[in-house]
Write an enzyme that holds these catalytic residues in place. Structure first.
Site, PDB file in Angstrom:
ATOM      1  CD  GLU A 268      -2.909  -1.164   2.324  1.00  0.00           C
ATOM      2  OE1 GLU A 268      -4.087  -1.503   2.087  1.00  0.00           O
ATOM      3  OE2 GLU A 268      -2.511  -0.819   3.452  1.00  0.00           O
ATOM      4  CG  ASP A 341      -7.625  -5.646   4.827  1.00  0.00           C
ATOM      5  OD1 ASP A 341      -7.130  -5.826   5.948  1.00  0.00           O
ATOM      6  OD2 ASP A 341      -7.826  -4.517   4.355  1.00  0.00           O
ATOM      7  CD  GLU A 369      -9.923  -1.959   8.123  1.00  0.00           C
ATOM      8  OE1 GLU A 369      -9.702  -1.552   6.969  1.00  0.00           O
ATOM      9  OE2 GLU A 369      -9.082  -2.592   8.807  1.00  0.00           O
TER      10      GLU A 369
END
Length: 675
Positions: A268, A341, A369
């Site tokens: 990322e 993820d 998340e």
């Protein structure tokens, strides 16, 4: 119905409960027990153990003994009850501290420490030497994926001003066996390694040390360039090697028991060894060599993927498995529990077990998340228990959890999110504990009195609510193996139609769901990306065949036709509708169960949970309507008669844009407006 009615009538007979704000977490014991404690000597750690027992222990007199025992690890302990006395032994002071907290936990569970004609014995050894929280906290006190306020660490005021919360944080972690913490975000600023900030880190390390907690730091791989002024961060460059050795020397001179580094590299946009045509092993080994003289370790994250990957789920395996056996012995490869993820449900990452000559550790996400932030109730221990059904705990070297802790008075935002912090610590200590046992422990220490028989029926209902909560979230968000259907810019609400021009394909929901007129799901079988081949043969065969693939992973591994017959006998489309609807109905049942607890629980925490369950119920309908209305455009099929009809129009849902980013939780006002 009769059962619920009787519980309601019983609740009406109970008096009001004293006010609470959630700040005491699961450590709500009385502070006037005045227990009789005998200890071998005084020290900061032993003083804490004695203080905790004197304040809370109401059972038999306790003797604390430091004693070497080959059957105990350095942090293990043994508790013996003989002839009306308790003796606690451990090779270390930290082990005695853990024993003190365990005794208090057993007391709250009504399980130990009362006069008995039968002698008793308990032996505890932690499964892992390293049980660590990862904080994704930034130096400006924002928290990536943080939904409970700002970072605890007030860097501007450190080292001079020390908050009481720092010691309270250490105490809470020690009470559940967590022995390490990474203070800063894996997307790290090089500034954390500056002399100025190392003095600030030292102040925190000094507070944590008596509680048995070591401090670690996330580092930026390009620090020699950003902080040291070098022209390169090539891990084989002699000046880079010298810079890291000198930095390690400075760190350990400041913090002698510093634990080591956590590294996110070449992921990322973060810099890493691959920028210099070096491997992950070469980058990790250079840092490991710098830390080796001080017994420090490197935790090297395997969370890697690039925008050109045909299947993001395969990338970590492809990059790391060929490096097996090439890492130094003080490097641990840290792997997320699933291959993508932290989704509400993923199969386990096939990298586990694929590197037998490399120490590995699992990374769980405690912060929610992808599970409704701090607005939704989602007890995560069943997810982690599910992981350990596939990955033997003994195959891992350590365990890490991405923290959900902030400056909110109750630490975690949602009162029930505290249970995930608690469960992580308990499962890191002993992965064989069941999620149900841990939930019972937490409830009895946090909300209910185990000694009060009137609390038992409602505690049972709330326990069931916790145990069902994660599966409910999976159902109303992404059932049957669907994943990553979230809105752009944050991971809160649904946006399966999301299409941002020029954006990375693997950041778009359509990359994962691949809905079309024929069906839905990502084909990872031998006819698609062949990700199934990364799993052991038995699982490869199971997952690769659409006829044998478990329903919960069907759309993870297969692009299934809408008319595909599911294990229930329904078509895929009908099953999808039923699952979404079931998730909505589950959350509504949670509201009913929680309302029964009103007279058992203080008004402040009761109303807080009640309010968040209202949000969750509305959000569940939002998810159900958005996903089913959108996918119906492809299937062209009607919803089964029994399924609740949508209350939104798809065009209206496509206009919803929450004004949040990945650092905050949407407020009730934002969600009520939903524009």
């Amino acid at each position: 119905m009769k059962k619920l009615l009787s519980l309601f009538l019983l609740s009406c007979l109970l008096g009001p409960v004293s006010a609470e704000d959630g700040s005491r977490l699961w450590l709500r014991q009385s502070t006037d027990a005045h227990a009789q404690i005998t200890t071998p000597r005084q020290s900061p750690t032993l003083n804490i153990a004695v203080r905790e027992l004197k304040q809370a222990w109401k059972g038999l007199p306790v003797t604390l003994v430091l004693k070497k025992d080959k059957q105990l690890s350095s942090e293990g302990f043994r508790i013996r009850q003989v002839n009306g006395k308790l003796t606690v032994t451990s090779p270390s002071e930290t082990g005695l501290l853990y024993a003190a907290y365990h005794l208090i936990r057993l007391q709250e569970m009504q399980n130990f420490g009362k006069p008995s004609e039968t002698d008793q014995e308990i032996t505890e050894n932690p499964a892992y030497d390293l049980r660590i929280l990862n904080h994704w906290d930034n130096l400006d006190r924002s928290i990536e994926r943080g939904y409970a306020g700002k970072s605890l660490w007030n860097w501007e005021e450190l080292p001079g001003t020390l908050s009481d919360r720092y010691e309270a944080y250490a105490r809470a972690n020690a009470s559940i066996g967590i022995n390490a913490t990474v203070l800063n975000n894996v997307n790290a600023s090089s500034k954390i390694l500056s002399t100025e900030y190392l003095e600030k880190v030292k102040a925190l390390a000094d507070i944590f040390r008596p509680y048995g907690i070591k401090v670690y730091l996330s580092i930026n791989f390009a620090s020699p360039m950003q902080l040291g002024g070098l022209s390169t961060a090539d891990p084989l460059d002699k000046d880079v090697i010298a810079w890291w050795k000198q930095k390690a020397k400075e760190i350990y001179r400041t913090i002698p028991d510093f634990g080591g580094f956590l590294v996110k590299a070449n992921s990322e946009g973060q810099p890493g060894p691959c920028d210099f045509n070096r491997t992950h092993a070469e980058g990790a080994n250079m840092l490991a060599d710098a830390l080796k003289p001080y017994k420090g370790i490197v935790m090297w994250r395997a969370f890697v993927y690039s925008p050109t990957d045909a299947d993001r789920a395969k990338q970590a395996y492809l990059e790391f498995q060929p490096l097996d056996g090439q890492f130094r012995d003080n490097v641990i490869v840290q792997i997320k529990n699933g291959p993508v993820d932290f989704q509400p449900r993923e199969p386990y990452s096939p990298l586990f077990g694929a590197m037998p000559r490399t120490p590995q550790m699992v990374e769980f996400q405690i912060t929610q998340e992808y599970l409704g932030f701090s607005n939704h109730l989602a007890y995560l221990a069943p997810m982690w228990e599910e992981f350990f059904d596939f990955v033997k705990p003994s195959s891992l070297k350590a365990i890490a959890g991405v923290a959900n802790i902030g400056t909110d008075t109750n630490w975690c935002g949602h009162p029930f999110a505290q249970a995930n912090w608690y469960a992580f610590g308990r499962m890191a200590w002993n992965p064989s504990l069941t999620s149900g046992t841990i939930a019972e422990e937490w409830l009895k220490q946090t909300f209910f009195d185990a000694s009060n028989p009137k609390h038992a029926p409602i505690a049972y209902e709330i326990h069931n609510m916790m145990m069902e909560s994660r599966e409910a979230v999976v159902d109303y968000m992404m059932p049957l193996g669907l994943h990553h259907l979230f809105a752009w810019g944050h991971h809160y609400g649904p946006e399966p139609w999301c299409d941002v021009p020029g954006a990375r394909p693997d950041w778009m929901p359509s990359y994962y769901h691949k809905a079309d007129k024929q069906g839905i799901g990502f084909d990872r079988s031998h006819t698609g990306s062949n990700a199934t081949a990364q799993y052991p043969d038995s699982l490869c065969r199971l997952y690769d065949d659409i006829r044998t693939c478990p329903d919960e992973y069907l759309l993870w591994f297969h692009h299934a036709p809408w008319q595909h017959t599911m294990q229930s006998g329904r078509t895929l489309w009908d099953e999808l509708c039923y699952r979404y609807d079931h998730g909505v109905q589950q959350v509504r049942s949670f509201q009913k169960k929680w309302d029964l607890a009103e007279n058992y629980i203080d008004a402040e925490r009761f109303k807080d949970v009640q309010s968040r369950l209202k949000i969750q119920a509305r959000d569940a309908v939002w998810w159900k309507d958005a996903c089913l209305l959108y996918f119906q455009e492809f299937s062209g099929m009607r919803a089964p008669y029994e399924v609740e009809r949508p209350i939104h129009e798809l065009d209206d849902l496509k206009q919803v844009k929450l004004p949040i980013d990945n650092h905050e939780c949407p407020t009730p006002k934002m969600l009520n407006e939903r524009r």
